[in-house]
Design a protein around this motif. Sequence first.
Motif, mmCIF file in Angstrom:
data_model
loop_
_atom_site.group_PDB
_atom_site.id
_atom_site.type_symbol
_atom_site.label_atom_id
_atom_site.label_comp_id
_atom_site.label_asym_id
_atom_site.label_seq_id
_atom_site.Cartn_x
_atom_site.Cartn_y
_atom_site.Cartn_z
ATOM 1 N N ARG A 1 7.601 8.969 1.318
ATOM 2 C CA ARG A 1 7.208 10.179 0.594
ATOM 3 C C ARG A 1 8.179 11.324 0.881
ATOM 4 O O ARG A 1 8.621 12.029 -0.025
ATOM 5 C CB ARG A 1 5.786 10.587 0.986
ATOM 6 C CG ARG A 1 5.358 11.956 0.495
ATOM 7 C CD ARG A 1 4.074 12.406 1.135
ATOM 8 N NE ARG A 1 3.748 13.788 0.795
ATOM 9 C CZ ARG A 1 4.252 14.839 1.432
ATOM 10 N NH1 ARG A 1 5.102 14.663 2.452
ATOM 11 N NH2 ARG A 1 3.911 16.063 1.075
ATOM 12 N N ILE B 1 -4.111 14.763 -4.684
ATOM 13 C CA ILE B 1 -3.911 13.369 -4.275
ATOM 14 C C ILE B 1 -3.081 13.300 -3.003
ATOM 15 O O ILE B 1 -3.360 12.500 -2.099
ATOM 16 C CB ILE B 1 -3.245 12.587 -5.425
ATOM 17 C CG1 ILE B 1 -4.169 12.532 -6.645
ATOM 18 C CG2 ILE B 1 -2.880 11.180 -4.975
ATOM 19 C CD1 ILE B 1 -3.565 11.828 -7.828
ATOM 20 N N ASP B 2 -2.060 14.137 -2.921
ATOM 21 C CA ASP B 2 -1.208 14.142 -1.744
ATOM 22 C C ASP B 2 -1.998 14.509 -0.494
ATOM 23 O O ASP B 2 -1.829 13.900 0.577
ATOM 24 C CB ASP B 2 -0.054 15.119 -1.960
ATOM 25 C CG ASP B 2 0.969 15.056 -0.835
ATOM 26 O OD1 ASP B 2 1.070 14.014 -0.178
ATOM 27 O OD2 ASP B 2 1.661 16.067 -0.612
ATOM 28 N N PRO C 1 3.537 2.431 -3.712
ATOM 29 C CA PRO C 1 2.927 3.142 -4.854
ATOM 30 C C PRO C 1 2.319 4.488 -4.472
ATOM 31 O O PRO C 1 2.451 5.463 -5.214
ATOM 32 C CB PRO C 1 1.844 2.163 -5.336
ATOM 33 C CG PRO C 1 2.213 0.851 -4.772
ATOM 34 C CD PRO C 1 2.881 1.135 -3.481
ATOM 35 N N LEU C 2 1.664 4.540 -3.310
ATOM 36 C CA LEU C 2 1.055 5.807 -2.899
ATOM 37 C C LEU C 2 2.116 6.852 -2.587
ATOM 38 O O LEU C 2 1.916 8.049 -2.871
ATOM 39 C CB LEU C 2 0.157 5.578 -1.680
ATOM 40 C CG LEU C 2 -1.124 4.775 -1.923
ATOM 41 C CD1 LEU C 2 -1.865 4.543 -0.619
ATOM 42 C CD2 LEU C 2 -2.029 5.500 -2.927
ATOM 43 N N VAL D 1 -4.486 11.472 0.363
ATOM 44 C CA VAL D 1 -3.756 10.329 0.898
ATOM 45 C C VAL D 1 -3.163 10.664 2.268
ATOM 46 O O VAL D 1 -3.144 9.823 3.177
ATOM 47 C CB VAL D 1 -2.661 9.885 -0.094
ATOM 48 C CG1 VAL D 1 -1.781 8.814 0.518
ATOM 49 C CG2 VAL D 1 -3.290 9.373 -1.377
ATOM 50 N N MET E 1 0.820 -1.214 0.000
ATOM 51 C CA MET E 1 0.000 0.000 0.000
ATOM 52 C C MET E 1 0.852 1.262 0.000
ATOM 53 O O MET E 1 0.508 2.257 -0.637
ATOM 54 C CB MET E 1 -0.923 -0.008 1.227
ATOM 55 C CG MET E 1 -1.982 -1.090 1.214
ATOM 56 S SD MET E 1 -3.116 -0.973 2.634
ATOM 57 C CE MET E 1 -1.997 -1.362 3.980
ATOM 58 N N ALA E 2 1.972 1.246 0.721
ATOM 59 C CA ALA E 2 2.726 2.475 0.958
ATOM 60 C C ALA E 2 3.583 2.900 -0.222
ATOM 61 O O ALA E 2 3.634 4.091 -0.556
ATOM 62 C CB ALA E 2 3.610 2.300 2.205
ATOM 63 N N LEU F 1 4.382 5.105 4.406
ATOM 64 C CA LEU F 1 4.019 6.080 3.380
ATOM 65 C C LEU F 1 4.641 7.441 3.664
ATOM 66 O O LEU F 1 5.239 8.063 2.780
ATOM 67 C CB LEU F 1 2.497 6.185 3.300
ATOM 68 C CG LEU F 1 1.906 7.336 2.495
ATOM 69 C CD1 LEU F 1 2.269 7.198 1.032
ATOM 70 C CD2 LEU F 1 0.400 7.399 2.674
ATOM 71 N N LEU G 1 3.306 8.254 -5.845
ATOM 72 C CA LEU G 1 2.278 9.115 -6.428
ATOM 73 C C LEU G 1 2.218 10.462 -5.722
ATOM 74 O O LEU G 1 2.068 11.512 -6.367
ATOM 75 C CB LEU G 1 0.927 8.403 -6.358
ATOM 76 C CG LEU G 1 -0.231 9.004 -7.166
ATOM 77 C CD1 LEU G 1 0.095 8.998 -8.644
ATOM 78 C CD2 LEU G 1 -1.519 8.236 -6.902
ATOM 79 N N CYS G 2 2.354 10.455 -4.395
ATOM 80 C CA CYS G 2 2.307 11.715 -3.641
ATOM 81 C C CYS G 2 3.572 12.541 -3.843
ATOM 82 O O CYS G 2 3.516 13.775 -3.846
ATOM 83 C CB CYS G 2 2.117 11.424 -2.156
ATOM 84 S SG CYS G 2 0.524 10.686 -1.742
#
Length: 407
Positions: free
Chosen positions: A292, A158-159, A145-146, A162, A142-143, A288, A149-150
Amino acid sequence: MTTGGDLLDEAKTPAATAAPARVRARRRARARTVFGRLVHVAVVLLLVSFVTSLLLVLVPGDPAITVAGTDATPAEIAQVRDELGLDQPPLARYGQWISDVVRGDFGTSLFPPRQSVTEAILSRLPVTIELTLVAIGLALLMAVPLAMLCALRPGGRIDRVVGNIASAAISIPSFLGALLLIFLFVFRPELVRTVLLAGAVAIAAWVAWSALRRARTEMAEDRRGTLARAALVAAAVLLAGALLYAFWPELPRQGFVRWTDPEGIGGNLRSIFLPALALALPEGAVFLRVLRSDMIGTLREDFVLAARAKGMSTRHILLREVLRPSSFSLITVAGVSLGRLFGGAVVVEAIFRLPGMGTLVVQGVTNKDFPVVQGAVLVLATIYIGLNLLIDATYAYLDPRIRRVRR
């Protein structure tokens, strides 16, 4: 008389002997490092087991009374204490126990049916290992790919979405998350299926809308490729949502199915999914945030700007140039979480009635079952230290500079 060949051989001799000397020095340095780490591990495990034995003495209650029964006479209690070795001083009991452990004997439980501690650990350790590994795997799935993306557009829509979801996942304790998951996935599965299908439709619509916006500024040939790729992604997302909606499995409320049971691997995965998800949600939110933040900093480095100037795709930059140097903090946090979950998933194991190591330790502490608690804690400490050593080795693999420094 010295010839030119002899002089040449004499000139080569220092250089020829220097290389094997460096190799031997490097081997000796590695041997000293390995020996030092083994000594460090042995000292830590010895201290952990000793402190555990001292803490067990402070727990109120007498195991002999529990074994003999509340109606037993003082003579019967004294006989049970003598049979179990509880009449010896704590240091003497610990010395006897550690000498048996060195020979590979973890002792026997103090309570009927007097099961071997080794057998108890071997029957429960696979459950905890599977629960922990599945939880960490779901968290990373889960972490990562997100986080990518963020990191592409920090502060974007999106950031923000999420980030808010991650904050909510961190703030919810594991036991409360477990109860919520039971309510949704066990008692309201149709709601979960509907939400998943609606999420798939929303993602497919977002992919199509983003592709249309991008295609307006592209040439005709590039526009066709962009639209074709977007159509494939949207179709795949819709197909996945439809399959989940149609074939969503029935998840059990409690219990654990082993691989060797008649239900097989499918039943095992169904029984472990909800407890693993309850542990994965808060851990994934932490992963995440860590990844990020590191990826945002890495994307501003000069080598990333050079890769963009060369015309490399965003996918290549994220996966090949940014993810690897940004994963040091993630590996550290994941390793610490993995070690903590091995012994810290007690509440989740109790809610789902999983026969894991956490439940074994709690039962042993409640009954003051010294051999069981000491053996289980020693095994968990060994696993935790081994994971830290594995993290160090992973650092050396990801960053060649660390290997050069160690040499």
